[in-house]
Design a protein around this motif. Structure first.
Motif, PDB file in Angstrom:
ATOM      1  N   ILE A 285      12.644 161.891  33.323  1.00  0.00           N
ATOM      2  CA  ILE A 285      11.465 161.737  34.186  1.00  0.00           C
ATOM      3  C   ILE A 285      10.476 160.757  33.556  1.00  0.00           C
ATOM      4  O   ILE A 285      10.015 159.814  34.213  1.00  0.00           O
ATOM      5  N   ILE A 286      10.168 160.957  32.280  1.00  0.00           N
ATOM      6  CA  ILE A 286       9.206 160.090  31.573  1.00  0.00           C
ATOM      7  C   ILE A 286       9.679 158.637  31.556  1.00  0.00           C
ATOM      8  O   ILE A 286       8.879 157.709  31.661  1.00  0.00           O
ATOM      9  N   ASP A 287      11.007 158.429  31.449  1.00  0.00           N
ATOM     10  CA  ASP A 287      11.567 157.071  31.408  1.00  0.00           C
ATOM     11  C   ASP A 287      11.606 156.404  32.786  1.00  0.00           C
ATOM     12  O   ASP A 287      12.020 155.258  32.901  1.00  0.00           O
ATOM     13  N   GLY A 288      11.208 157.140  33.840  1.00  0.00           N
ATOM     14  CA  GLY A 288      11.191 156.561  35.184  1.00  0.00           C
ATOM     15  C   GLY A 288      12.554 156.513  35.840  1.00  0.00           C
ATOM     16  O   GLY A 288      12.787 155.711  36.743  1.00  0.00           O
ATOM     17  N   ASP A 289      13.474 157.384  35.400  1.00  0.00           N
ATOM     18  CA  ASP A 289      14.842 157.376  35.917  1.00  0.00           C
ATOM     19  C   ASP A 289      15.063 158.294  37.107  1.00  0.00           C
ATOM     20  O   ASP A 289      16.191 158.432  37.573  1.00  0.00           O
ATOM     21  N   VAL A 290      13.995 158.947  37.593  1.00  0.00           N
ATOM     22  CA  VAL A 290      14.136 159.915  38.683  1.00  0.00           C
ATOM     23  C   VAL A 290      13.205 159.532  39.835  1.00  0.00           C
ATOM     24  O   VAL A 290      12.038 159.202  39.619  1.00  0.00           O
ATOM     25  N   GLU A 291      13.751 159.582  41.043  1.00  0.00           N
ATOM     26  CA  GLU A 291      12.962 159.305  42.241  1.00  0.00           C
ATOM     27  C   GLU A 291      12.897 160.540  43.124  1.00  0.00           C
ATOM     28  O   GLU A 291      13.864 161.295  43.213  1.00  0.00           O
ATOM     29  N   VAL A 292      11.751 160.728  43.754  1.00  0.00           N
ATOM     30  CA  VAL A 292      11.577 161.785  44.749  1.00  0.00           C
ATOM     31  C   VAL A 292      11.243 161.084  46.054  1.00  0.00           C
ATOM     32  O   VAL A 292      10.264 160.330  46.131  1.00  0.00           O
ATOM     33  N   ASP A 293      12.078 161.274  47.048  1.00  0.00           N
ATOM     34  CA  ASP A 293      11.915 160.615  48.353  1.00  0.00           C
ATOM     35  C   ASP A 293      11.775 159.094  48.215  1.00  0.00           C
ATOM     36  O   ASP A 293      10.986 158.456  48.895  1.00  0.00           O
ATOM     37  N   GLY A 294      12.555 158.519  47.283  1.00  0.00           N
ATOM     38  CA  GLY A 294      12.606 157.065  47.141  1.00  0.00           C
ATOM     39  C   GLY A 294      11.540 156.450  46.248  1.00  0.00           C
ATOM     40  O   GLY A 294      11.529 155.242  46.051  1.00  0.00           O
TER      41      GLY A 294
END
Length: 73
Positions: A38-47
């Motif tokens: 999450i911290i690394d920006g590897d997860v998206e929620v609704d794009g």
């Protein structure tokens, strides 16, 4: 090309935190790994990239990242 894990997750309450969802669905082996994703920006929620590990995920939302898609029911 890597296989994409596409999973449907059924909520038992009003919401689940993003960090816990990644752990419960097996995308991350531990909570620490989930937090780093999450911290690394590897997860998206609704794009959209989500950087808050405590983000509340509710029914109807889609969580995705490299190699996985989780539809929350």
């Amino acid at each position: 090309m890597p296989e994409i894990i596409h999973e449907k997750f059924e909520l038992t309450g009003e919401y689940i935190t993003l960090c816990n969802l990644l752990k419960v669905c097996g995308v991350a082996d531990t909570g620490g790994v989930a937090k780093l994703m999450i911290i690394d920006g590897d997860v998206e929620v609704d794009g959209l990239v989500e950087l808050r590990k405590g983000c509340k995920i509710r029914a109807g939302q889609r969580v995705s990242g490299y190699g996985f898609v989780i539809d929350v029911m």
